[in-house]
Design a protein around this motif. Structure first.
Motif, mmCIF file in Angstrom:
data_model
loop_
_atom_site.group_PDB
_atom_site.id
_atom_site.type_symbol
_atom_site.label_atom_id
_atom_site.label_comp_id
_atom_site.label_asym_id
_atom_site.label_seq_id
_atom_site.Cartn_x
_atom_site.Cartn_y
_atom_site.Cartn_z
ATOM 1 N N GLY A 5 0.833 -1.193 0.000
ATOM 2 C CA GLY A 5 0.000 0.000 0.000
ATOM 3 C C GLY A 5 0.867 1.243 0.000
ATOM 4 O O GLY A 5 1.997 1.237 0.501
ATOM 5 N N GLU A 6 0.317 2.333 -0.530
ATOM 6 C CA GLU A 6 1.085 3.571 -0.669
ATOM 7 C C GLU A 6 1.487 4.147 0.691
ATOM 8 O O GLU A 6 2.622 4.558 0.891
ATOM 9 C CB GLU A 6 0.276 4.597 -1.460
ATOM 10 C CG GLU A 6 0.080 4.226 -2.916
ATOM 11 C CD GLU A 6 1.364 4.202 -3.700
ATOM 12 O OE1 GLU A 6 2.272 5.009 -3.401
ATOM 13 O OE2 GLU A 6 1.480 3.370 -4.611
ATOM 14 N N GLU A 7 0.530 4.196 1.629
ATOM 15 C CA GLU A 7 0.804 4.783 2.943
ATOM 16 C C GLU A 7 1.875 3.978 3.680
ATOM 17 O O GLU A 7 2.803 4.540 4.255
ATOM 18 C CB GLU A 7 -0.484 4.841 3.767
ATOM 19 C CG GLU A 7 -0.319 5.465 5.129
ATOM 20 C CD GLU A 7 -0.082 6.971 5.068
ATOM 21 O OE1 GLU A 7 0.442 7.513 6.048
ATOM 22 O OE2 GLU A 7 -0.394 7.592 4.034
ATOM 23 N N THR A 8 1.749 2.664 3.635
ATOM 24 C CA THR A 8 2.728 1.805 4.304
ATOM 25 C C THR A 8 4.097 1.925 3.650
ATOM 26 O O THR A 8 5.120 1.953 4.328
ATOM 27 C CB THR A 8 2.257 0.340 4.274
ATOM 28 O OG1 THR A 8 0.965 0.264 4.865
ATOM 29 C CG2 THR A 8 3.204 -0.560 5.012
ATOM 30 N N ALA A 9 4.128 2.016 2.322
ATOM 31 C CA ALA A 9 5.404 2.109 1.604
ATOM 32 C C ALA A 9 6.138 3.408 1.915
ATOM 33 O O ALA A 9 7.368 3.447 1.847
ATOM 34 C CB ALA A 9 5.168 1.983 0.106
ATOM 35 N N ARG A 10 5.404 4.474 2.274
ATOM 36 C CA ARG A 10 6.074 5.726 2.636
ATOM 37 C C ARG A 10 6.797 5.618 3.968
ATOM 38 O O ARG A 10 7.754 6.340 4.222
ATOM 39 C CB ARG A 10 5.059 6.863 2.707
ATOM 40 C CG ARG A 10 4.830 7.480 1.340
ATOM 41 C CD ARG A 10 3.941 8.668 1.439
ATOM 42 N NE ARG A 10 2.610 8.172 1.068
ATOM 43 C CZ ARG A 10 1.481 8.722 1.411
ATOM 44 N NH1 ARG A 10 1.462 9.794 2.141
ATOM 45 N NH2 ARG A 10 0.345 8.195 1.019
ATOM 46 N N HIS A 11 6.335 4.708 4.835
ATOM 47 C CA HIS A 11 6.907 4.605 6.179
ATOM 48 C C HIS A 11 7.707 3.321 6.409
ATOM 49 O O HIS A 11 8.312 3.168 7.461
ATOM 50 C CB HIS A 11 5.791 4.685 7.226
ATOM 51 C CG HIS A 11 5.075 5.992 7.202
ATOM 52 N ND1 HIS A 11 5.611 7.139 7.747
ATOM 53 C CD2 HIS A 11 3.883 6.343 6.665
ATOM 54 C CE1 HIS A 11 4.760 8.135 7.567
ATOM 55 N NE2 HIS A 11 3.706 7.683 6.907
ATOM 56 N N ALA A 12 7.687 2.408 5.451
ATOM 57 C CA ALA A 12 8.409 1.141 5.623
ATOM 58 C C ALA A 12 8.958 0.693 4.276
ATOM 59 O O ALA A 12 8.285 0.830 3.258
ATOM 60 C CB ALA A 12 7.479 0.078 6.193
ATOM 61 N N SER A 13 10.152 0.127 4.292
ATOM 62 C CA SER A 13 10.746 -0.378 3.052
ATOM 63 C C SER A 13 11.550 -1.640 3.345
ATOM 64 O O SER A 13 12.185 -1.751 4.392
ATOM 65 C CB SER A 13 11.642 0.681 2.405
ATOM 66 O OG SER A 13 12.677 1.029 3.285
ATOM 67 N N PRO A 14 11.527 -2.612 2.412
ATOM 68 C CA PRO A 14 12.297 -3.847 2.609
ATOM 69 C C PRO A 14 13.790 -3.566 2.515
ATOM 70 O O PRO A 14 14.236 -2.813 1.648
ATOM 71 C CB PRO A 14 11.817 -4.763 1.488
ATOM 72 C CG PRO A 14 11.217 -3.864 0.475
ATOM 73 C CD PRO A 14 10.763 -2.629 1.174
ATOM 74 N N VAL A 15 14.543 -4.166 3.424
ATOM 75 C CA VAL A 15 15.996 -3.954 3.421
ATOM 76 C C VAL A 15 16.790 -5.239 3.247
ATOM 77 O O VAL A 15 17.929 -5.193 2.795
ATOM 78 C CB VAL A 15 16.464 -3.234 4.709
ATOM 79 C CG1 VAL A 15 15.961 -1.807 4.729
ATOM 80 C CG2 VAL A 15 16.034 -3.965 5.948
ATOM 81 N N ALA A 16 16.209 -6.392 3.593
ATOM 82 C CA ALA A 16 16.971 -7.646 3.477
ATOM 83 C C ALA A 16 16.011 -8.815 3.323
ATOM 84 O O ALA A 16 14.870 -8.774 3.792
ATOM 85 C CB ALA A 16 17.845 -7.859 4.699
ATOM 86 N N LEU A 17 16.501 -9.849 2.662
ATOM 87 C CA LEU A 17 15.764 -11.110 2.535
ATOM 88 C C LEU A 17 16.773 -12.237 2.633
ATOM 89 O O LEU A 17 17.625 -12.395 1.758
ATOM 90 C CB LEU A 17 15.015 -11.182 1.203
ATOM 91 C CG LEU A 17 14.302 -12.494 0.906
ATOM 92 C CD1 LEU A 17 13.228 -12.759 1.942
ATOM 93 C CD2 LEU A 17 13.675 -12.461 -0.474
ATOM 94 N N SER A 18 16.695 -12.986 3.735
ATOM 95 C CA SER A 18 17.605 -14.117 3.891
ATOM 96 C C SER A 18 16.898 -15.214 4.669
ATOM 97 O O SER A 18 16.174 -14.934 5.630
ATOM 98 C CB SER A 18 18.890 -13.682 4.606
ATOM 99 O OG SER A 18 18.593 -13.249 5.910
ATOM 100 N N GLN A 75 12.336 -2.262 7.269
ATOM 101 C CA GLN A 75 12.689 -1.204 8.210
ATOM 102 C C GLN A 75 11.628 -0.114 8.151
ATOM 103 O O GLN A 75 11.262 0.358 7.081
ATOM 104 C CB GLN A 75 14.049 -0.619 7.883
ATOM 105 C CG GLN A 75 14.494 0.382 8.913
ATOM 106 C CD GLN A 75 15.921 0.826 8.688
ATOM 107 O OE1 GLN A 75 16.521 0.499 7.676
ATOM 108 N NE2 GLN A 75 16.464 1.550 9.638
ATOM 109 N N CYS A 76 11.150 0.296 9.327
ATOM 110 C CA CYS A 76 10.086 1.292 9.445
ATOM 111 C C CYS A 76 10.651 2.617 9.945
ATOM 112 O O CYS A 76 11.726 2.666 10.543
ATOM 113 C CB CYS A 76 9.008 0.791 10.402
ATOM 114 S SG CYS A 76 8.299 -0.783 9.897
ATOM 115 N N ASP A 77 9.873 3.699 9.721
ATOM 116 C CA ASP A 77 10.284 5.031 10.165
ATOM 117 C C ASP A 77 10.276 5.163 11.679
ATOM 118 O O ASP A 77 11.085 5.887 12.253
ATOM 119 C CB ASP A 77 9.352 6.095 9.590
ATOM 120 C CG ASP A 77 9.558 6.288 8.099
ATOM 121 O OD1 ASP A 77 10.550 5.765 7.572
ATOM 122 O OD2 ASP A 77 8.716 6.962 7.486
ATOM 123 N N SER A 78 9.347 4.495 12.317
ATOM 124 C CA SER A 78 9.225 4.623 13.775
ATOM 125 C C SER A 78 8.861 3.269 14.363
ATOM 126 O O SER A 78 8.434 2.354 13.655
ATOM 127 C CB SER A 78 8.142 5.648 14.128
ATOM 128 O OG SER A 78 6.876 5.173 13.705
#
Length: 162
Positions: free
Chosen positions: A82-95, A102-105
């Protein structure tokens, strides 16, 4: 009419082309046709393919499907989450099947943690070859005194006065 074997080649060729009498040599040289489905026109293997189909076959044969699916997951994160979630969270790793986001807060991390089952289901449906089994939400990067290579087990130093 004389024997076709006794005629000069040019005249024999002329007679063959006119449909009169083919020479005996022509009958000897004639090959029998084998019906190969692979070489026949208008069969299933002879249809032209689109460029996308050719590239999809290439990536499947090279074994790149899983890696490309993981990269698509990162590129299309906003569509899935979702757009709102993507503004505050982004994938950083997959293992090992764990996608770390990782989230903003810490508040966003906690709310997304509560929605983890729904987000994981959407990711598995959208990207089945990526290998995502679960999602881990973390807060912003802040220094921690509890973890790290030089952390001391136990309570650590405390105030010894009074």
């Amino acid at each position: 009419m004389p024997n076709p074997d006794q005629l000069p080649e040019t005249i024999a060729t002329y007679l063959r082309l006119r449909g009169l009498e083919p020479s005996g040599r022509w009958k000897k040289r004639r090959r029998t046709r084998t019906d190969d489905d692979e070489n026949q026109p208008f069969t299933s293997g002879r249809d032209p393919k689109g460029l996308g189909d050719v590239i999809a076959d290439l990536t499947r044969q090279a074994g790149w499907d899983a890696q490309l699916s993981r990269e698509d997951l990162v590129l299309r994160w906003a569509e899935v989450a979702g757009e709102e979630t993507a503004r505050h969270a982004s994938p950083v790793a997959l293992s090992d099947g764990v996608l770390t986001v990782q989230c903003d807060s810490t508040a966003w991390a906690k709310n997304l943690h509560l929605m983890r089952a729904a987000i994981t289901t959407q990711l598995v449906r959208a990207f089945p070859q990526s290998g995502v089994e679960t999602v881990r939400f973390v807060g912003p990067d802040v220094p921690s005194w509890k973890w790290g290579p030089r952390a001391v087990p136990g309570r650590g130093p405390r105030d010894t006065y009074g």
